[in-house]
Scaffold this motif. Sequence first.
Motif, PDB file in Angstrom:
ATOM      1  N   ARG A 274       0.831  -1.205   0.000  1.00  0.00           N
ATOM      2  CA  ARG A 274       0.000   0.000   0.000  1.00  0.00           C
ATOM      3  C   ARG A 274       0.865   1.255   0.000  1.00  0.00           C
ATOM      4  O   ARG A 274       0.591   2.232  -0.707  1.00  0.00           O
ATOM      5  CB  ARG A 274      -0.896   0.022   1.241  1.00  0.00           C
ATOM      6  N   SER A 275       1.899   1.219   0.830  1.00  0.00           N
ATOM      7  CA  SER A 275       2.738   2.421   0.902  1.00  0.00           C
ATOM      8  C   SER A 275       3.438   2.646  -0.426  1.00  0.00           C
ATOM      9  O   SER A 275       3.619   3.791  -0.860  1.00  0.00           O
ATOM     10  CB  SER A 275       3.735   2.306   2.047  1.00  0.00           C
ATOM     11  N   MET A 276       3.820   1.554  -1.071  1.00  0.00           N
ATOM     12  CA  MET A 276       4.460   1.729  -2.371  1.00  0.00           C
ATOM     13  C   MET A 276       3.498   2.356  -3.369  1.00  0.00           C
ATOM     14  O   MET A 276       3.878   3.252  -4.143  1.00  0.00           O
ATOM     15  CB  MET A 276       4.940   0.371  -2.893  1.00  0.00           C
ATOM     16  N   PHE A 277       2.258   1.903  -3.327  1.00  0.00           N
ATOM     17  CA  PHE A 277       1.293   2.507  -4.246  1.00  0.00           C
ATOM     18  C   PHE A 277       1.038   3.969  -3.923  1.00  0.00           C
ATOM     19  O   PHE A 277       0.825   4.804  -4.798  1.00  0.00           O
ATOM     20  CB  PHE A 277      -0.026   1.740  -4.207  1.00  0.00           C
ATOM     21  N   ARG A 278       1.076   4.261  -2.634  1.00  0.00           N
ATOM     22  CA  ARG A 278       0.855   5.659  -2.257  1.00  0.00           C
ATOM     23  C   ARG A 278       1.976   6.533  -2.802  1.00  0.00           C
ATOM     24  O   ARG A 278       1.741   7.634  -3.312  1.00  0.00           O
ATOM     25  CB  ARG A 278       0.780   5.780  -0.738  1.00  0.00           C
ATOM     26  N   LYS A 279       3.179   6.027  -2.675  1.00  0.00           N
ATOM     27  CA  LYS A 279       4.304   6.802  -3.216  1.00  0.00           C
ATOM     28  C   LYS A 279       4.163   6.976  -4.720  1.00  0.00           C
ATOM     29  O   LYS A 279       4.418   8.043  -5.284  1.00  0.00           O
ATOM     30  CB  LYS A 279       5.626   6.092  -2.907  1.00  0.00           C
ATOM     31  N   LEU A 280       3.743   5.908  -5.362  1.00  0.00           N
ATOM     32  CA  LEU A 280       3.546   5.990  -6.806  1.00  0.00           C
ATOM     33  C   LEU A 280       2.510   7.051  -7.140  1.00  0.00           C
ATOM     34  O   LEU A 280       2.680   7.846  -8.065  1.00  0.00           O
ATOM     35  CB  LEU A 280       3.046   4.644  -7.319  1.00  0.00           C
ATOM     36  N   HIS A 281       1.463   7.031  -6.353  1.00  0.00           N
ATOM     37  CA  HIS A 281       0.402   7.986  -6.630  1.00  0.00           C
ATOM     38  C   HIS A 281       0.894   9.407  -6.442  1.00  0.00           C
ATOM     39  O   HIS A 281       0.595  10.305  -7.225  1.00  0.00           O
ATOM     40  CB  HIS A 281      -0.784   7.699  -5.710  1.00  0.00           C
ATOM     41  N   ASN A 282       1.646   9.631  -5.382  1.00  0.00           N
ATOM     42  CA  ASN A 282       2.168  10.972  -5.150  1.00  0.00           C
ATOM     43  C   ASN A 282       3.077  11.414  -6.282  1.00  0.00           C
ATOM     44  O   ASN A 282       2.992  12.546  -6.767  1.00  0.00           O
ATOM     45  CB  ASN A 282       2.942  11.015  -3.831  1.00  0.00           C
ATOM     46  N   SER A 283       3.942  10.521  -6.693  1.00  0.00           N
ATOM     47  CA  SER A 283       4.827  10.898  -7.795  1.00  0.00           C
ATOM     48  C   SER A 283       4.030  11.157  -9.063  1.00  0.00           C
ATOM     49  O   SER A 283       4.350  12.047  -9.849  1.00  0.00           O
ATOM     50  CB  SER A 283       5.835   9.795  -8.065  1.00  0.00           C
ATOM     51  N   TYR A 284       2.991  10.379  -9.236  1.00  0.00           N
ATOM     52  CA  TYR A 284       2.194  10.592 -10.434  1.00  0.00           C
ATOM     53  C   TYR A 284       1.518  11.958 -10.409  1.00  0.00           C
ATOM     54  O   TYR A 284       1.438  12.654 -11.420  1.00  0.00           O
ATOM     55  CB  TYR A 284       1.159   9.471 -10.568  1.00  0.00           C
TER      56      TYR A 284
END
Lengths: 730, 139
Positions: free
Chosen positions: B97-107
Amino acid sequence: MEQGPAAAAGTAGAVGAAASASAPAAAAAAAAGSSLSGASAGYCPVPLPLSDSEQQCYSELFARCCCASATSSSSSSSSSSSSSSFVHPQPPSEVGRGAPIPGPAVTAGASQVGDLFRASQLPAETLHQITELCGAKRVGYFGPTQFYVALKLIAAAQSGLPVRIESIKCELPLPRFMALKNDSEIRYSNPADLHGLKCQIPYVTMEKNSFKRMDDGEKQETMSPTMSPISSPPSSPSNYQRVPLTYGYGKLRSGMDQMHAAPYEARQVALQQEGPTAGSHGSKPPRLQASLIRSLSVEREPQESNNNYPDDPWRITEEQREYYINQFKSLQPDLSSFISGSLAKNFFTKSKLTIPELSYIWELSDVDCDGALTLPEFCAAFHLIVARKNGYPLPESLPQTLQPDYLQTAFLKPKRDCALFDSYSESSMTVNQQPRDLNRIEKTSMKEKAELTAPAQEANIDDKQALKISSVDEAMPKDLSVDPATPKDLNTLRARPRSRSYSNTSLEEAMKRVEEPPTPPPRPQKSHSRASSLDLNKVFQANAPAAKPGLLPPPPALPPRPFVSQISHHNTNNDSISQPKPPGQPPGYGDFRLPEQTEQVSEIELHPQLTRTPSQTEESGSPVKKDLPHTQPPSKPIRRKFRPENQVMENQEPSVSGTSSVPTSKPHAPVQKQSSKQKKAIQTAIRKNKEANAVLARLNSELQQQLKEVHQERIALENQLEQLRPVTVL
Amino acid sequence: MAVCIAVIAKENYPLYIRSIPAEHELKFHYTVHTSLDVVDEKVSAMGKALVDQRELYLGLLYPTEDYKVYGYVTNSKVKFVMVVDSSNTALRDNEIRSMFRKLHNSYTDVMCNPFYNPGDRIHSRAFDNMVTSMMVQVC
């Protein structure tokens, strides 16, 4: 190894050189150096020119790396006795200016060297490359030669140059090392053991004022060099930056009993607290130190601005800043607000850089990633664009001198006091914090110092920062006073050197070049910018649809005056009128045509006003002008416009008495304006239609040609088909 | 460890796809492509009521013997698909989940760039660096 005999020769030469003058030393050096040069030629064939400051710094760094045991004496002696008692391990030709280099027998400890290199904050591959290039890997150790070459390469890499032997030939700023303090704190917990990077001290002498004070704190400053290095790669020479840090750190160590110029030291002390406390932890110190150094650099900037950074592409000069601020204002009048993304996109697209590059520049400059540019972000982006247009490759990360908080402090440069704690903005504090109260800073620093001794955790750092922040917050009631001042400062800054924006720094010209597509250079405007405000309005109206937001109002007072004087000459000299105008026409030819027509009308209006008395000269002038347009209709619309004006005027003039009746001319003028407007409109329409006709005719002929060719091809193909058909039928 | 990370646009074409071992790149592309069906299934199943109630993290889409595929959908129907090596059993749901959150933020940072047109391939270096850190660190 070859180094052995060279080492022996070196030491012998050292002894000999110590006693004698430079010539025998040079001879001994040559003898030793030649043997060593043979060894060194393999890996370091390039001469290594070192400036004095570099020499001292490198020798100090080298001594520091070597000095696991008590070589402090040798290092101090090396720093003090600069001229003699050392043999050049390199050939004499390699040495710049009789620089002292420790004998080849001294080698730097690999671990310390490794730490030092890592502290330079370069990527690992670069460091590997550097070690390979300097030859340490080949010879297996870090001798002075290799070390110096490596330092030079580090400086080159930090300046953004490629890591090659050739890079070290040029003048480079000193390499910067971050977080060396960690090592020093760990290893040299005892101040007595600290052998300083005394390279700070020579730089102290280079500083203008407060360095005399530094002499007192020299001993304590030995610890501070570890703080000095700065992180971000491309930056101007950092000597001045190191000094304040060392000084402040020294003060901390000495219990801050030496108080000199209050704000300067206070800042450093306060900054130093943050440094040491954070020092033992890897991730935080770089940010803090970068912020420290940034603030100190900003603080030093007023003193240093004259004589430093001539070649730093990432530093914004005063004039550039003025220009950027003006451009910002043209897009967004409120300097403290920001420019939206779409607006900025349109503006920057005019710079004709490719979209990926612009996208990358945006990525670099919009640090808070909010899709909008504040003033410092805008300046950074603009500066990057200008640099890119000049051919500089874009950096991997935003240079320190272009960071928003740095730029923010730089904008507040006139208020030197405020420059200091802007660094704390990194730790989420607002910009423009200014410690006014030295005592409070002292208190916090004392607190920090006390906590220094205890092993500090990351959480502690945050706590300390919070403490400091709170204390600093208390100390800053006058903070807000700066903020209202800053726009005023900016205004004054902007207004004052407005005329300087046409100065001749290369980047200025580049900027103007860059801005050519978006904004025509103001100079041609001078031809239109007459005293009449009417002209300016029309010019603006013309520009706005052309979407050139960068076009600033032409300098208000200056240009019209000369032009007005020119006008008076025009009457006597017909050509002088037409000449200033046509040169001004071509750049904005298409855009300015229509407004010019009306402009010319107004100018003609002025003409009668100004030239009422020499009306005869005007009459004589106008027929001449009339002829010109006939001969060159398309290129000199102005003159043509003059024609109808003059004709109309001529009609009026005979009716008007010779008395300079300006009011009487005025009633004529509006009537003439309308009819002339219509005429002009018709003429332009006719011209446009003619041009369109020409274009279409050309197109038609080309298409006809193509049609013929296609016909021929078709015929050829049909022939082939017929030839083939009988065969198949059969 | 994340062996492949992909950003899929609303129209189901890839905006960004990157996988670590280069030789299996095609395989991962195929995997991601096939996983889009599962994503659509989950989205339609969950999103019947209200879009708000739908959670962004979709969880494990489907496992194979070598790896597992996780999915994440944003409110603008941009999908993030992550292929994780099954051998790394230590990866917990929270970490994903945290990895996806980071991805989302970068996106979102990429989207903030006015020079980025939605629908273009993502070339942002910051985004690249972030993805690299995710793929390498978990290794």
